[in-house]
Enzyme design. Structure first.
Site, PDB file in Angstrom:
ATOM      1  N   GLY A 139       6.792   6.930   7.168  1.00  0.00           N
ATOM      2  CA  GLY A 139       6.105   7.541   6.103  1.00  0.00           C
ATOM      3  C   GLY A 139       6.769   9.052   5.760  1.00  0.00           C
ATOM      4  O   GLY A 139       6.036   9.839   4.811  1.00  0.00           O
ATOM      5  N   GLY A 151       0.828  -1.368   0.034  1.00  0.00           N
ATOM      6  CA  GLY A 151      -0.111   0.144  -0.224  1.00  0.00           C
ATOM      7  C   GLY A 151       1.040   1.311  -0.068  1.00  0.00           C
ATOM      8  O   GLY A 151       2.248   1.161  -0.134  1.00  0.00           O
ATOM      9  N   ASP A 168       3.968  -3.449  -8.153  1.00  0.00           N
ATOM     10  CA  ASP A 168       3.348  -2.449  -7.428  1.00  0.00           C
ATOM     11  C   ASP A 168       4.002  -1.174  -7.652  1.00  0.00           C
ATOM     12  O   ASP A 168       3.058  -0.008  -7.514  1.00  0.00           O
ATOM     13  CB  ASP A 168       3.369  -2.652  -5.678  1.00  0.00           C
ATOM     14  CG  ASP A 168       4.815  -2.860  -5.430  1.00  0.00           C
ATOM     15  OD1 ASP A 168       5.286  -4.044  -5.526  1.00  0.00           O
ATOM     16  OD2 ASP A 168       5.586  -1.949  -4.730  1.00  0.00           O
ATOM     17  N   ASN A 169       4.743  -1.206  -8.540  1.00  0.00           N
ATOM     18  CA  ASN A 169       5.125   0.139  -9.073  1.00  0.00           C
ATOM     19  C   ASN A 169       5.125   0.503 -10.606  1.00  0.00           C
ATOM     20  O   ASN A 169       5.538   1.148 -11.333  1.00  0.00           O
ATOM     21  CB  ASN A 169       6.878  -0.029  -8.906  1.00  0.00           C
ATOM     22  CG  ASN A 169       7.349   0.046  -7.410  1.00  0.00           C
ATOM     23  OD1 ASN A 169       6.605   0.641  -6.540  1.00  0.00           O
ATOM     24  ND2 ASN A 169       8.524  -0.033  -7.299  1.00  0.00           N
ATOM     25  N   ASP A 191       6.943   6.308  -9.119  1.00  0.00           N
ATOM     26  CA  ASP A 191       7.781   5.701  -8.224  1.00  0.00           C
ATOM     27  C   ASP A 191       9.353   5.942  -8.457  1.00  0.00           C
ATOM     28  O   ASP A 191       9.814   4.981  -8.876  1.00  0.00           O
ATOM     29  CB  ASP A 191       7.215   4.511  -7.625  1.00  0.00           C
ATOM     30  CG  ASP A 191       6.027   4.399  -6.936  1.00  0.00           C
ATOM     31  OD1 ASP A 191       5.476   5.621  -6.712  1.00  0.00           O
ATOM     32  OD2 ASP A 191       5.546   3.317  -6.591  1.00  0.00           O
ATOM     33  N   GLY A 238       2.888   3.586   1.611  1.00  0.00           N
ATOM     34  CA  GLY A 238       3.390   3.736   2.652  1.00  0.00           C
ATOM     35  C   GLY A 238       3.917   4.995   3.106  1.00  0.00           C
ATOM     36  O   GLY A 238       4.349   5.317   4.285  1.00  0.00           O
ATOM     37  N   ARG A 239       4.118   5.812   2.062  1.00  0.00           N
ATOM     38  CA  ARG A 239       4.534   7.185   2.169  1.00  0.00           C
ATOM     39  C   ARG A 239       3.736   8.174   1.566  1.00  0.00           C
ATOM     40  O   ARG A 239       3.928   9.292   1.540  1.00  0.00           O
ATOM     41  CB  ARG A 239       6.166   7.406   1.666  1.00  0.00           C
ATOM     42  CG  ARG A 239       6.968   8.437   2.159  1.00  0.00           C
ATOM     43  CD  ARG A 239       8.155   8.419   1.878  1.00  0.00           C
ATOM     44  NE  ARG A 239       8.868   7.687   0.719  1.00  0.00           N
ATOM     45  CZ  ARG A 239       9.576   6.608   1.260  1.00  0.00           C
ATOM     46  NH1 ARG A 239      10.114   6.513   2.299  1.00  0.00           N
ATOM     47  NH2 ARG A 239      10.167   5.649   0.114  1.00  0.00           N
ATOM     48  N   ARG A 275      -2.245   1.309  -9.780  1.00  0.00           N
ATOM     49  CA  ARG A 275      -1.217   0.457 -10.142  1.00  0.00           C
ATOM     50  C   ARG A 275      -1.797  -1.128 -10.466  1.00  0.00           C
ATOM     51  O   ARG A 275      -3.057  -1.499 -10.158  1.00  0.00           O
ATOM     52  CB  ARG A 275      -0.118   0.243  -9.092  1.00  0.00           C
ATOM     53  CG  ARG A 275       0.206   1.607  -8.494  1.00  0.00           C
ATOM     54  CD  ARG A 275       0.368   1.519  -7.056  1.00  0.00           C
ATOM     55  NE  ARG A 275       0.792   2.825  -6.385  1.00  0.00           N
ATOM     56  CZ  ARG A 275       2.070   3.253  -6.473  1.00  0.00           C
ATOM     57  NH1 ARG A 275       3.073   2.393  -6.733  1.00  0.00           N
ATOM     58  NH2 ARG A 275       2.501   4.533  -5.886  1.00  0.00           N
ATOM     59  N   LYS A 295       3.924  13.000  -0.858  1.00  0.00           N
ATOM     60  CA  LYS A 295       4.875  11.977  -0.610  1.00  0.00           C
ATOM     61  C   LYS A 295       5.732  12.280   0.326  1.00  0.00           C
ATOM     62  O   LYS A 295       6.381  13.483   0.181  1.00  0.00           O
ATOM     63  CB  LYS A 295       5.396  11.595  -1.796  1.00  0.00           C
ATOM     64  CG  LYS A 295       6.388  10.495  -1.844  1.00  0.00           C
ATOM     65  CD  LYS A 295       7.081   9.773  -2.989  1.00  0.00           C
ATOM     66  CE  LYS A 295       7.903   8.609  -2.814  1.00  0.00           C
ATOM     67  NZ  LYS A 295       8.246   8.155  -4.104  1.00  0.00           N
TER      68      LYS A 295
END
Length: 513
Positions: free
Chosen positions: A134, A98, A268-269, A278, A100-101, A198, A121
């Site tokens: 984060g 998920g 996920d990227n 990302d 995260g940042r 994503r 971000k």
């Protein structure tokens, strides 16, 4: 800025967790969790993208907007949230992940009806931070702010950057994972995209067997981002998957065109819209090397090396196909589409190389020519970008050794120069087969090959200056990256200086940010 016009249609449609609990945990059967940015007491604006702000409908920057740009004092109508997704990381299933940042503010619509998502971000921990804080450090934030804008102006599909701000805090990071953590200045980037969806969002719902939500997510994505798809039933999802494959292949070809290496091509990227997303341990390639990876975390296997990015994107699409199977119960279609992907990618790749060399079209024996060129580039360690800039000046060059030495990262002896001469002769023979004029060929090269690239050593120098409170380099790089096909600053059109060959942040990086 018109921040009160920001809306959150995503959280109005999909299941989520509204508890605003920042504790790290799993959030089964939901696609998002509401979470408040941590808030910073002494933020300071470093850079603001005025053109982008006007373009997406936020308007001009006011003095009070610095609070919004770090997630402070938000309007009551904004429910900030982070999304859950899953993914394969370095080839292994990682389960639920998920943002995260990253924390989403929502989306803004401009006068033309274009909708853009806005995301912080580095604004603090989310339920998906996996025991991290984060936050983000200055070096990674500067890199993302500048590089995403550089890619946009190069013509590569990408997320974009709206602002870069100091948080006023110090963040502890182990830059190279060497057991030597240090305090660094904290920063926040506000980034934008048509959507941050994503591959991993679809993987999560499929893995959790939330098929109704999976279908709802696919319908939402098609309706909002793939308006060209008008089919119904299963065919609609087939057309969706085909389009995602095409956009992904086109993106990979653009990465190869400019010499971009992402560094962490986990599923996920991967953007469902075919955007570069990302910006972590990325790099623009200096010396040409199909095995080049800037990410120390990816050594020694080099899974995400420059030359493997087409292959890896296909592997990632196989994982997405598995996630789509509940909606597309046609194994042959999925297999045929993924096999087609490989053919389409390599044809598009070779046509792109034709444009870089100034060839009118892909002809018989061009693949052999390209293979010989790759071998020469790797053996002589020639700079990828400078090589094509040099090709455009061949008629004015009488001393090949002097000029090719300027773009090589090793000493060229007479034997190697003979190889250069042989290749140039082959190149002229191929050019003679063009059906376009010499001027048209040159114009094709100029439009395809950038003069300026945001190399890691330039980013390193810029970060060092910003740490010292200076912004001259930042302003200069911003002007250069906005005009990558012009040589505004000749001092940037050189190979990486030898003093930066083994410096962390220049020739090698990690995922630490």
């Amino acid at each position: 800025m018109n921040i009160k016009n920001i809306k959150q249609p995503f959280i109005e449609i999909f299941p989520g967790d509204f508890s605003k609990n920042p504790a790290q945990r799993n959030t089964p059967k939901v696609l998002f969790s509401t979470i408040n940015p941590v808030g910073y007491d002494e933020p300071k604006l470093i850079a603001f993208n005025e053109k982008l702000s006007e373009e997406i409908g936020l308007g001009k920057l006011n003095e009070t907007d610095i609070d919004f740009l770090v997630g402070n004092n938000l309007p009551e109508n904004i429910k900030t949230y982070s999304t859950a997704y899953a993914g394969h990381q370095f080839g292994n299933w990682a389960g639920q992940l998920g943002d995260g940042r990253a924390i989403l503010a929502g989306e803004i619509e401009n006068e033309s009806g274009q909708k853009t998502e806005i995301q912080w971000k580095g604004a603090g921990a989310t339920p998906y931070s996996r025991h991290a804080d984060g936050r983000a450090v200055l070096r990674s934030s500067v890199r993302e702010y500048l590089m995403s804008e550089a890619m946009y102006h190069l013509g590569v599909p990408t997320t974009r950057a709206l602002s870069l701000s100091f948080t006023g805090e110090k963040v502890v990071r182990d830059m190279m994972y060497s057991g030597n953590p240090q305090e660094e200045k904290g920063a926040v980037v506000v980034r934008t995209a048509e959507s941050f969806l994503r591959f991993g969002h679809f993987e999560l719902m499929s893995a959790q067997k939330e098929i109704d939500t999976l279908q709802k997510l696919a319908d939402f994505t098609i309706k909002n981002y793939f308006p060209e798809i008008t089919s119904e039933g299963e065919q609609k999802y087939k057309d969706f998957f085909q389009s995602v494959c095409t956009k992904t292949a086109d993106l990979m070809v653009e990465w190869f065109r400019v010499g971009f290496v992402h560094g962490v091509m986990n599923t996920d990227n991967m953007s469902i819209l075919g955007l570069t997303i990302d910006y972590g341990p990325f790099s623009m390639m200096d010396e040409y090397d199909l095995n080049f990876t800037p990410n120390t975390t990816d050594l020694p296997g080099r899974r995400y090396a420059f030359g493997k990015q087409g292959q890896i994107s296909q592997w990632n699409l196989w994982q997405l196909a598995n996630s789509f199977f509940p909606l597309i119960k046609d194994e042959k279609f999925l297999e045929d589409t993924l096999n087609w992907y490989g053919t389409y990618f390599w044809e598009a790749h070779d046509k792109m190389l034709c444009r870089k060399f100034g060839f009118d079209e892909l002809k018989e024996n061009d693949e052999e020519f390209f293979s010989n060129w790759q071998g020469l580039m790797q053996e002589l360690q020639l700079d990828y970008t400078l090589f094509f800039n040099l090709l455009q000046k061949l008629d004015k060059i009488s001393d090949l050794k002097t000029y090719f030495q300027k773009i090589s990262y090793k000493i060229l002896d007479e034997i190697k120069i003979i190889k250069v001469e042989d290749f140039i002769e082959q190149y002229h023979v191929r050019l003679s087969k063009n059906t376009i004029s010499k001027e048209e060929s040159l114009n094709l090269m100029k439009k395809t090959n950038p003069k300026f690239l945001l190399r890691n050593y330039l980013l390193f120098e810029c970060i060092e200056e910003i740490n010292e409170g200076k912004t001259e380099m930042l302003e200069k790089l911003t002007k250069a990256l906005e005009n990558p096909y012009d040589e505004i600053f000749p001092e940037f059109s050189v190979k990486r200086p030898s003093k930066y060959h083994d410096i962390s942040g220049c020739s090698m990086l990690s995922c630490s940010s």
